[in-house]
Design a protein around this motif. Structure first.
Motif, PDB file in Angstrom:
ATOM      1  N   GLU A   7      10.631  11.290  -3.364  1.00  0.00           N
ATOM      2  CA  GLU A   7      10.945  12.381  -3.992  1.00  0.00           C
ATOM      3  C   GLU A   7      10.601  13.574  -2.718  1.00  0.00           C
ATOM      4  O   GLU A   7      10.064  14.166  -2.723  1.00  0.00           O
ATOM      5  N   LEU A   8      11.289  13.270  -1.154  1.00  0.00           N
ATOM      6  CA  LEU A   8      10.547  14.242  -0.007  1.00  0.00           C
ATOM      7  C   LEU A   8      11.394  15.993  -0.196  1.00  0.00           C
ATOM      8  O   LEU A   8      11.478  16.023   0.909  1.00  0.00           O
ATOM      9  N   GLU A   9      12.613  16.035  -0.777  1.00  0.00           N
ATOM     10  CA  GLU A   9      13.714  16.478  -0.359  1.00  0.00           C
ATOM     11  C   GLU A   9      12.736  17.908   0.340  1.00  0.00           C
ATOM     12  O   GLU A   9      13.443  18.757   0.668  1.00  0.00           O
ATOM     13  N   CYS A  59       4.992  11.316   2.643  1.00  0.00           N
ATOM     14  CA  CYS A  59       6.677  11.496   4.655  1.00  0.00           C
ATOM     15  C   CYS A  59       5.284  10.539   5.358  1.00  0.00           C
ATOM     16  O   CYS A  59       6.535   9.939   5.703  1.00  0.00           O
ATOM     17  N   LEU A 112      11.610  18.056   3.193  1.00  0.00           N
ATOM     18  CA  LEU A 112      10.970  18.495   5.116  1.00  0.00           C
ATOM     19  C   LEU A 112      10.984  19.497   5.928  1.00  0.00           C
ATOM     20  O   LEU A 112      10.801  18.891   6.509  1.00  0.00           O
ATOM     21  N   ALA A 160       7.002   7.048   4.750  1.00  0.00           N
ATOM     22  CA  ALA A 160       8.698   7.132   4.781  1.00  0.00           C
ATOM     23  C   ALA A 160       8.567   6.919   6.200  1.00  0.00           C
ATOM     24  O   ALA A 160       9.339   6.441   6.621  1.00  0.00           O
ATOM     25  N   THR A 187      14.228   9.691   1.206  1.00  0.00           N
ATOM     26  CA  THR A 187      14.329  11.162   0.778  1.00  0.00           C
ATOM     27  C   THR A 187      14.348  10.984  -0.683  1.00  0.00           C
ATOM     28  O   THR A 187      13.506  11.588  -2.241  1.00  0.00           O
ATOM     29  N   GLU A 188      15.519   9.933  -1.311  1.00  0.00           N
ATOM     30  CA  GLU A 188      15.884   9.739  -2.721  1.00  0.00           C
ATOM     31  C   GLU A 188      13.880   8.930  -3.705  1.00  0.00           C
ATOM     32  O   GLU A 188      14.222   9.243  -4.683  1.00  0.00           O
ATOM     33  N   ILE A 210      10.540  16.888   8.796  1.00  0.00           N
ATOM     34  CA  ILE A 210      11.817  16.893   9.419  1.00  0.00           C
ATOM     35  C   ILE A 210      11.717  16.495  11.071  1.00  0.00           C
ATOM     36  O   ILE A 210      12.452  15.563  11.510  1.00  0.00           O
ATOM     37  N   LEU A 261      16.592   8.666   5.831  1.00  0.00           N
ATOM     38  CA  LEU A 261      16.348   9.042   5.568  1.00  0.00           C
ATOM     39  C   LEU A 261      16.989   9.629   4.283  1.00  0.00           C
ATOM     40  O   LEU A 261      16.309  10.001   3.177  1.00  0.00           O
ATOM     41  N   LYS A 262      17.952   9.575   4.273  1.00  0.00           N
ATOM     42  CA  LYS A 262      18.305   9.739   2.361  1.00  0.00           C
ATOM     43  C   LYS A 262      18.421   8.920   1.367  1.00  0.00           C
ATOM     44  O   LYS A 262      17.511   9.500   0.087  1.00  0.00           O
TER      45      LYS A 262
END
Length: 344
Positions: free
Chosen positions: A145-147, A165, A150, A168, A141-142, A116, A137-138
């Motif tokens: 599948e980065l939740e 990552c 981070l 992204a 992440t979805e 992050i 970012l939101k």
């Protein structure tokens, strides 16, 4: 005018012409002799905004050299490169604001920082507005599948996690053009599928132009609608994916389950229009061209030497076609002239 325009592009390198033995070593050291090596040879490319282009070829074909000239990392020996109205080698900083790039295993994330924090640094570097940054970012992440990743340090991520990552980070500043050099190398099937879906989704939503170089031809099959095929620094095909298959893949592969084979089919059949790929007592795998014969005629011929129990037919995949091209199997006269705007 396309978002990327390449005209008569050439990149040459000077390499030392080595002589053998100890004496040759000292000669090279004192009076080295050089020879020219042409990595990219007089190519022309026009890419429109929003295209998904597979830029492919064998190792050493000139793919990475081309991409480095498009990003401004290399200066052409001759020819023109215009990317979004800029000459990349002359306006590197301005050009970099409009592009994103993933080069194999080279990371743009900070090794000792949580993921992050790398994203926040990228936000500051590219001056991404707060609302746009949060939105991207939101969403990223979805989809990727980065939740759970981070807050982890980059050095503690697996290869697949790090690449998600990286992807992204590459798209975070909404670049107009993205260059992806082997983005799925070494990744498992599920990660590859997620990355391919992500690229297509962003392209559809934001009209991002994507240039993809890869040896995983499933990437090209799933993502790209245009193929540029490079061989020894020259373009030998530039056009649609389906057109490529129609020109070079005009054959069918048929697999037969057989029994009661009387004799060797390969030694007995007329093989002018049928190529036998594999033959056992219970299986026969062949290849034939659409325009030379039909499956019914093929079956009639094979039935002379065995009983056919079942048959499975399939059109050639992109990987099969490219293997044949590299091996020089095809004798099709249709080639692409990189000095013109059309196939000849």
């Amino acid at each position: 005018m396309g978002i990327i325009e390449v005209k008569k592009l050439v990149k040459e390198y000077k390499v030392i012409q080595k002589e053998k033995g100890l004496l040759g070593y000292f000669k090279n050291l004192i009076h080295p002799k050089y020879k020219k090596f042409t990595a990219v040879n007089n190519i022309n490319i026009n890419i429109e905004e929003g295209e998904l282009v597979g830029y492919i070829g064998e190792n050493g074909a000139g793919k990475s050299t081309t991409i480095k000239m498009l990003t401004g990392l290399l200066t052409p020996t001759s020819g023109e490169v215009i990317v979004n109205g800029l000459v990349p080698s002359e306006k590197r900083i301005e050009n970099n604001k409009n592009i994103g790039a993933v080069f194999g295993q080279k990371t743009q994330l900070w090794w000792d920082l949580p993921v992050i924090e790398s994203f926040r640094l990228i936000k500051k570097m590219y001056k991404i507005p707060e609302n746009e940054y949060r939105k991207n970012l939101k969403r990223f992440t979805e989809i990727l599948e980065l939740e759970d990743l981070l807050e982890k340090q980059v050095k503690n991520l697996s290869l697949g996690q790090k690449m998600r990552c990286e992807i992204a980070a590459t798209f975070m500043h909404n670049p107009k053009i993205v260059y992806l050099d082997e983005p799925t190398i070494g990744l498992d099937v599920l990660v590859k599928e997620n990355i391919r879906k992500f690229i297509k989704d962003v392209n559809k939503e934001k009209n991002t132009t994507v240039i993809l170089t890869t040896h995983d031809l499933k990437d090209i099959e799933d993502v790209c609608n245009r193929i540029i095929l490079l061989d020894k620094g020259q373009i030998i095909y530039d056009g649609g994916k389906q057109e490529f298959k129609d020109i070079y893949g005009n054959y069918v592969i048929a697999e037969f389950i057989i029994k009661e084979k009387k004799q060797s089919i390969k030694e007995s059949m007329n093989l002018d229009i049928i190529h036998i790929l594999e033959e056992t007592e219970k299986n026969l795998k062949i290849k034939f061209k659409h325009d030379e014969t039909t499956i019914m005629k093929v079956m009639d011929e094979i039935s002379k030497y065995c009983t056919i129990e079942d048959i499975h037919m399939k059109e050639p995949e992109l990987e099969d076609i490219l293997k044949d091209i590299y091996k020089g199997v095809h004798t099709n006269d249709k080639k692409y002239d990189s000095t013109s705007e059309n196939a000849i």
